[in-house]
Write a protein that holds these residues in place. Structure first.
Motif, PDB file in Angstrom:
ATOM      1  N   ALA A 160      -1.351   3.406  -2.565  1.00 49.74           N
ATOM      2  CA  ALA A 160      -2.654   2.942  -3.039  1.00 49.74           C
ATOM      3  C   ALA A 160      -3.483   2.463  -1.849  1.00 49.74           C
ATOM      4  O   ALA A 160      -3.175   1.433  -1.250  1.00 49.74           O
ATOM      5  CB  ALA A 160      -2.472   1.808  -4.043  1.00 49.74           C
ATOM      6  N   PHE A 161      -4.514   3.226  -1.523  1.00 49.83           N
ATOM      7  CA  PHE A 161      -5.330   2.942  -0.351  1.00 49.83           C
ATOM      8  C   PHE A 161      -6.805   2.921  -0.726  1.00 49.83           C
ATOM      9  O   PHE A 161      -7.251   3.703  -1.562  1.00 49.83           O
ATOM     10  CB  PHE A 161      -5.103   4.002   0.730  1.00 49.83           C
ATOM     11  N   THR A 162      -7.550   2.051  -0.085  1.00 52.66           N
ATOM     12  CA  THR A 162      -8.990   1.998  -0.332  1.00 52.66           C
ATOM     13  C   THR A 162      -9.760   2.847   0.684  1.00 52.66           C
ATOM     14  O   THR A 162     -10.898   3.222   0.414  1.00 52.66           O
ATOM     15  CB  THR A 162      -9.503   0.546  -0.285  1.00 52.66           C
ATOM     16  N   ARG A 195       0.834  -1.206   0.000  1.00 57.03           N
ATOM     17  CA  ARG A 195       0.000   0.000   0.000  1.00 57.03           C
ATOM     18  C   ARG A 195       0.869   1.256   0.000  1.00 57.03           C
ATOM     19  O   ARG A 195       0.612   2.207  -0.732  1.00 57.03           O
ATOM     20  CB  ARG A 195      -0.921  -0.004   1.218  1.00 57.03           C
ATOM     21  N   LEU A 196       1.892   1.256   0.854  1.00 59.06           N
ATOM     22  CA  LEU A 196       2.766   2.438   0.943  1.00 59.06           C
ATOM     23  C   LEU A 196       3.632   2.612  -0.294  1.00 59.06           C
ATOM     24  O   LEU A 196       3.811   3.731  -0.787  1.00 59.06           O
ATOM     25  CB  LEU A 196       3.645   2.336   2.193  1.00 59.06           C
ATOM     26  N   ARG A 202      -3.931  11.482  -2.166  1.00 55.40           N
ATOM     27  CA  ARG A 202      -4.364  10.595  -3.256  1.00 55.40           C
ATOM     28  C   ARG A 202      -5.863  10.365  -3.141  1.00 55.40           C
ATOM     29  O   ARG A 202      -6.446  10.524  -2.076  1.00 55.40           O
ATOM     30  CB  ARG A 202      -3.670   9.228  -3.156  1.00 55.40           C
ATOM     31  N   ALA A 203      -6.431   9.925  -4.245  1.00 60.06           N
ATOM     32  CA  ALA A 203      -7.823   9.487  -4.215  1.00 60.06           C
ATOM     33  C   ALA A 203      -7.847   8.040  -3.747  1.00 60.06           C
ATOM     34  O   ALA A 203      -6.928   7.261  -4.042  1.00 60.06           O
ATOM     35  CB  ALA A 203      -8.438   9.603  -5.613  1.00 60.06           C
ATOM     36  N   GLU A 255      -8.379  -3.007  -3.777  1.00 58.86           N
ATOM     37  CA  GLU A 255      -7.014  -3.191  -3.287  1.00 58.86           C
ATOM     38  C   GLU A 255      -6.099  -3.659  -4.418  1.00 58.86           C
ATOM     39  O   GLU A 255      -6.557  -4.224  -5.410  1.00 58.86           O
ATOM     40  CB  GLU A 255      -6.983  -4.260  -2.188  1.00 58.86           C
ATOM     41  N   LEU A 256      -4.807  -3.467  -4.218  1.00 53.65           N
ATOM     42  CA  LEU A 256      -3.806  -4.017  -5.134  1.00 53.65           C
ATOM     43  C   LEU A 256      -3.839  -5.542  -5.064  1.00 53.65           C
ATOM     44  O   LEU A 256      -4.157  -6.117  -4.002  1.00 53.65           O
ATOM     45  CB  LEU A 256      -2.418  -3.527  -4.745  1.00 53.65           C
ATOM     46  N   ALA A 257      -3.477  -6.196  -6.161  1.00 53.04           N
ATOM     47  CA  ALA A 257      -3.510  -7.665  -6.209  1.00 53.04           C
ATOM     48  C   ALA A 257      -2.685  -8.326  -5.098  1.00 53.04           C
ATOM     49  O   ALA A 257      -3.168  -9.265  -4.461  1.00 53.04           O
ATOM     50  CB  ALA A 257      -3.074  -8.159  -7.583  1.00 53.04           C
TER      51      ALA A 257
END
Length: 142
Positions: free
Chosen positions: A35-37, A30-31, A47-48, A53-55
């Motif tokens: 990339a965060f939900t 994530r970091l 960020r949006a 989630e990432l794979a």
């Protein structure tokens, strides 16, 4: 402290550390990709929030869920085996093999390799069944 308790305690610590490492693995991805939900997490990095989630995070989450189906049962059954004085070598072997199987299961899950993931899962389940049988035997025979 008897050797079964010492080995059981060591296995509990290893399994805790394995699960903690799995959480860190998710956080790392994530970091790394920012990339965060969760909206509030994404906002920290301006960020949006992502819809999904990432794979690698999803895969780790599934491995974590599988751990939650198996490891608490080991904590209970292993503790009972020690408390009810199931033969030491049996308790030690089942505990060590279960722990090794769960660690390898996580590695196989994150790597996406079959049939190793299923094999490791099955070995762990056999160990839990062995603990159940040993506890039942000791309980019945006194």
């Amino acid at each position: 402290m008897n050797s079964a308790l010492a080995v059981y305690a060591g296995c509990v610590v290893v399994l805790f550390l394995k699960m903690f490492a799995l959480s860190c693995y998710q956080g790392f991805y994530r970091l790394r990709h920012k990339a965060f939900t969760n909206i509030e997490d994404a906002a920290v990095f301006k960020r949006a929030a992502r819809d999904q989630e990432l794979a690698p995070v999803i895969r780790a989450s599934r491995a974590w869920a599988n751990d939650l189906e198996n490891i608490p049962a080991f904590f209970a059954l292993g503790g009972l085996a020690v408390a009810l004085t199931v033969p030491v070598m049996l308790t030690v072997w089942l505990s060590v093999v279960f722990t090794l199987a769960r660690v390898l299961h996580t590695v196989a899950y994150l790597s996406g390799v079959q049939p190793w993931r299923t094999l490791c899962y099955g070995v762990g389940i056999v160990c839990l069944a062995g603990l159940c049988a040993a506890i039942t035997w000791v309980t019945i025979t006194g």
